[in-house]
Scaffold this motif. Sequence first.
Motif, short mmCIF file in Angstrom:
data_model
loop_
_atom_site.label_atom_id
_atom_site.label_comp_id
_atom_site.label_asym_id
_atom_site.label_seq_id
_atom_site.Cartn_x
_atom_site.Cartn_y
_atom_site.Cartn_z
N ALA A 1 0.84 -1.20 0.00
CA ALA A 1 0.00 0.00 0.00
C ALA A 1 0.87 1.25 0.00
N HIS A 2 0.40 2.29 -0.70
CA HIS A 2 1.20 3.51 -0.82
C HIS A 2 1.31 4.20 0.54
N ILE A 3 2.56 4.49 0.92
CA ILE A 3 2.84 5.12 2.20
C ILE A 3 3.89 6.20 1.97
N PRO A 4 3.76 7.37 2.56
CA PRO A 4 4.78 8.41 2.38
C PRO A 4 6.13 7.95 2.94
N ILE A 5 7.19 8.19 2.16
CA ILE A 5 8.55 7.79 2.55
C ILE A 5 9.44 9.02 2.48
N THR A 6 10.18 9.28 3.55
CA THR A 6 11.19 10.33 3.51
C THR A 6 12.50 9.78 4.04
N LEU A 7 13.58 10.16 3.38
CA LEU A 7 14.93 9.79 3.79
C LEU A 7 15.67 11.07 4.12
N ASP A 8 15.96 11.26 5.40
CA ASP A 8 16.57 12.51 5.87
C ASP A 8 15.76 13.72 5.40
N GLY A 9 14.43 13.57 5.46
CA GLY A 9 13.54 14.67 5.11
C GLY A 9 13.19 14.80 3.65
N GLN A 10 13.83 14.02 2.77
CA GLN A 10 13.58 14.09 1.34
C GLN A 10 12.62 12.97 0.93
N ALA A 11 11.57 13.34 0.17
CA ALA A 11 10.58 12.35 -0.26
C ALA A 11 11.22 11.33 -1.20
N CYS A 12 10.80 10.07 -1.05
CA CYS A 12 11.33 8.98 -1.88
C CYS A 12 10.18 8.19 -2.49
N ALA A 13 10.50 7.45 -3.54
CA ALA A 13 9.48 6.73 -4.29
C ALA A 13 9.26 5.34 -3.72
N MET A 14 8.01 4.88 -3.84
CA MET A 14 7.68 3.49 -3.54
C MET A 14 8.24 2.59 -4.64
N ASN A 15 8.32 1.29 -4.34
CA ASN A 15 8.65 0.26 -5.33
C ASN A 15 9.97 0.53 -6.03
N THR A 16 10.91 1.15 -5.30
CA THR A 16 12.20 1.54 -5.86
C THR A 16 13.30 1.17 -4.88
N ALA A 17 14.42 0.68 -5.41
CA ALA A 17 15.57 0.38 -4.56
C ALA A 17 16.23 1.69 -4.13
N LEU A 18 16.26 1.93 -2.82
CA LEU A 18 16.76 3.19 -2.26
C LEU A 18 18.05 2.94 -1.49
N PHE A 19 19.07 3.75 -1.75
CA PHE A 19 20.31 3.64 -0.98
C PHE A 19 20.20 4.51 0.27
N VAL A 20 20.46 3.90 1.42
CA VAL A 20 20.39 4.59 2.71
C VAL A 20 21.80 4.63 3.29
N SER A 21 22.31 5.82 3.54
CA SER A 21 23.65 5.97 4.10
C SER A 21 23.63 5.79 5.61
N ALA A 22 24.74 5.31 6.15
CA ALA A 22 24.87 5.19 7.60
C ALA A 22 24.62 6.54 8.26
N GLY A 23 23.82 6.54 9.31
CA GLY A 23 23.47 7.76 10.01
C GLY A 23 22.18 8.39 9.53
N SER A 24 21.62 7.89 8.43
CA SER A 24 20.39 8.47 7.88
C SER A 24 19.16 7.97 8.64
N THR A 25 18.11 8.78 8.55
CA THR A 25 16.84 8.44 9.18
C THR A 25 15.79 8.22 8.10
N LEU A 26 15.15 7.07 8.15
CA LEU A 26 14.10 6.71 7.20
C LEU A 26 12.77 6.78 7.92
N SER A 27 11.86 7.57 7.36
CA SER A 27 10.54 7.75 7.98
C SER A 27 9.47 7.23 7.04
N LEU A 28 8.59 6.39 7.56
CA LEU A 28 7.44 5.92 6.81
C LEU A 28 6.19 6.46 7.50
#
Length: 840
Positions: A555-582
């Motif tokens: 189901a579609h859910i808002p995704i932000t990585l360090d405050g930046q919006a990210c896409a669903m159904n996409t491979a996302l690179f997360v750097s050490a120290g980053s915060t992922l919010s769903l």
Amino acid sequence: MRRLINSGTARFPSRNRARLGFRGYAMFDKLLIANRGAIACRILRTLRTLQVKGVAVYSEADAASLHLMQADEAHSLGEGGAAGTYLAVDKILAIAKASGAKAIHPGYGFLSENAGFAQACEDAGIAFVGPTPEQLRVFGLKHTARALARQHGVPMLEGTELLDSLESAIAAAHTIGYPVMLKSTAGGGGIGMRVCRSAEELADSFEAVKRLGQNNFSDAGVFIEKYIQRARHLEVQVFGDGQGEVLALGVRDCSVQRRNQKVLEETPAPNLPHGMAEELCIAAVKLARAVNYRSAGTVEFVFDSEDQRFYFLEVNTRLQVEHGVTEQVWGVDLVSWMVQLAAGDLPPLDQLQAGLKPVGHAIQARLYAEDPGRDFQPCPGLLTAADFPPADGRSLRIDTWVEAGCEIPPYFDPMIAKLISWAPTREDASAGLIDALNETRLYGVETNRDYLRQIIADAPFSSGQPWTRCLEDLVYHADTFEVLSGGTQTSVQDYPGRLGYWAVGVPPSGPMDSRALRQGNGLLGNPEGCAALEITMSGPLLRFNTDAVVAVTGAHIPITLDGQACAMNTALFVSAGSTLSLGTIAGAGVRSYLCVRGGLDVPDYLGSKSTFTLGQFGGHGGRALRAGDVLHIAPLVERSAGQRIADEALEALTDVRRMRVIYGPHAAPEYFTEAYIERFFATDWEVHFNSSRTGVRLIGPKPEWVRADGGEAGLHPSNIHDNPYAIGAVDFTGDMPVILGPDGPSLGGFVCPVTIIEADLWQLGQLKAGDRVRFTPVSVEACHAERCGGALASEGYIPDAENPSAATPSSRASSLPQGSANFRESELVRESYIPDAENP
């Protein structure tokens, strides 16, 4: 079944003893252990060899500890922490008298160096297995121990007697020269020690160290010593017979410390100047003989790596935590010696020494329930899995008190186990310890296992040149992420879940929307069954301590990585120290899935990592995630990102969800009227708010029954004798239909007119209150054809448009691999038990 670990002392053979000892004295029939945890289990092991019954005492917080089960009898000290339990002298002595114990072994810590307790034992006619009360008094205070060492010519660091004021401390420090170490005279375990590099730091620390001494040891006395910048912590194991004879068992190096607390210990001490080990032993024996020392003890020294000289530090009048490395190298059992000496049954020390010869090298690692990633915060809690490598007692020895299901209490030292590796050489012992740590798997609480592995590989230790502050330069790396907020209900699930236990009432659990989880894993190049997070309604807030590649599906859910919006159904690179919010799901559907490349590292429970929250097992602690949890992930190898799932592979959720079903086995005309069954298939059923992973309740037309009751099965016409259920079966519990979910019951006494086919079960995970569902009957043949055709055959993945070469082979494929998937799906079909409509 409890796993038995052979952690006996190397080269110390078991022997059957006569009740009369070496000198004709009677060995104790029964001995009480005034301690807990690993040392209590360690002492009990020796008592079994000596054929002495062991009496355990315990705080209620330790009710699941192995030392209770290994003892011949166990007595509760009540609730709470140490003050009311393991430090309660009156309680312990009363239990000793009531149980008939003739001796008490204090272990280490707690009352082990308490002269008053030793005196109380003697006054009660109970042998104290340790030094005399007077020896405990002399060596128990550092300033009196220093005075005795100075009197007998043991090399001393420049220092002071007890200080009566800050002014006298500042004057003394000026004379000695900064830096200095301000110490509590009654301190221990690294408590009450501060390095002061200026008069200002000394002024800031003076009252604080006095308070630490008063609060922890009931003694506010402090003194100053010269501080060695690059110091090694060396110690000599001594054993005295109380008559003036003392022997030394080599030198241990305990330099690897964190905040003055030992982390790794080894013997023999590596890379000492020629002849220094002998000098250390001579100095230690001289000091112990000065007081006719009795039993086991340790004389500690500080070694200045720059001027290659050693200085007296203190005496520990007890068995040390690290005594095991000495036992492994020298082939002795120090606990046995202590007990035999207390019983008057120990052979003369010169006879014992004649047969002693050190062999090889031993290294010990202390395994703690603490989180190195959060400043070593203790981590009490339920140990959901505990798997240690096989220990033969020689090359590998494990002293522990835990098994799966033990609770690490918040009141006491959080040590879980001591792993001791022995080998002919230091290099081999170090390699063996690394292997043992690699094979040790502990879940439910955070531990310092990975920190220990990094220390062993780090240059100061690996080179054999550690010093007491060498860990300050070590940067800890953890392949983990921390849960800052757990969301509504976020749990670990894998596909196809827990198969093979349906017949005994254990549901498979697993993802409610298996399609979304498998799509996410396929996108990342994981095996389709890899464990991931199932997110219901509102998602978690996660902080990653390591680089990772993730994907969010379902189901579609808002995704932000360090405050930046990210896409669903996409491979996302997360750097050490980053915060992922769903965020919160606002549109169609109710569950999303967070997959991580390499999967989540949680233990299998009955063959699956899936969480069954009702049963409180599987996943992370058998429950939904909550703030403070730390989850481990596989180290990231493939770092490519940007791939996405093709739009045509994503099936939109319609206003009315259409689910295909197999008709039967409990239908018309035996249970329902024909007219009602037609109405059942023509109705858009509404999802009830009281729905969950156990089942989805539906609101719709009241059933028309062809019978008044269930006969022998019950008063309601929906009642039947218990029969097997299938996942996806529509079960009438009274007049309300419920679609049974993956956490639902395996059998029950209600009729089931239809069962959702496997290819459509994924939709069950996306139903929320107010959604509408319509059922469409299909034949068994159509159901089988749908399964064999591969429900996910059309799922494709699109590589990163800007970097197509970065896609992994599986992410470039036009469909998910079907070989292993078909086998798993057939297993799930058998688990779900889809009935034959023509032959119910």
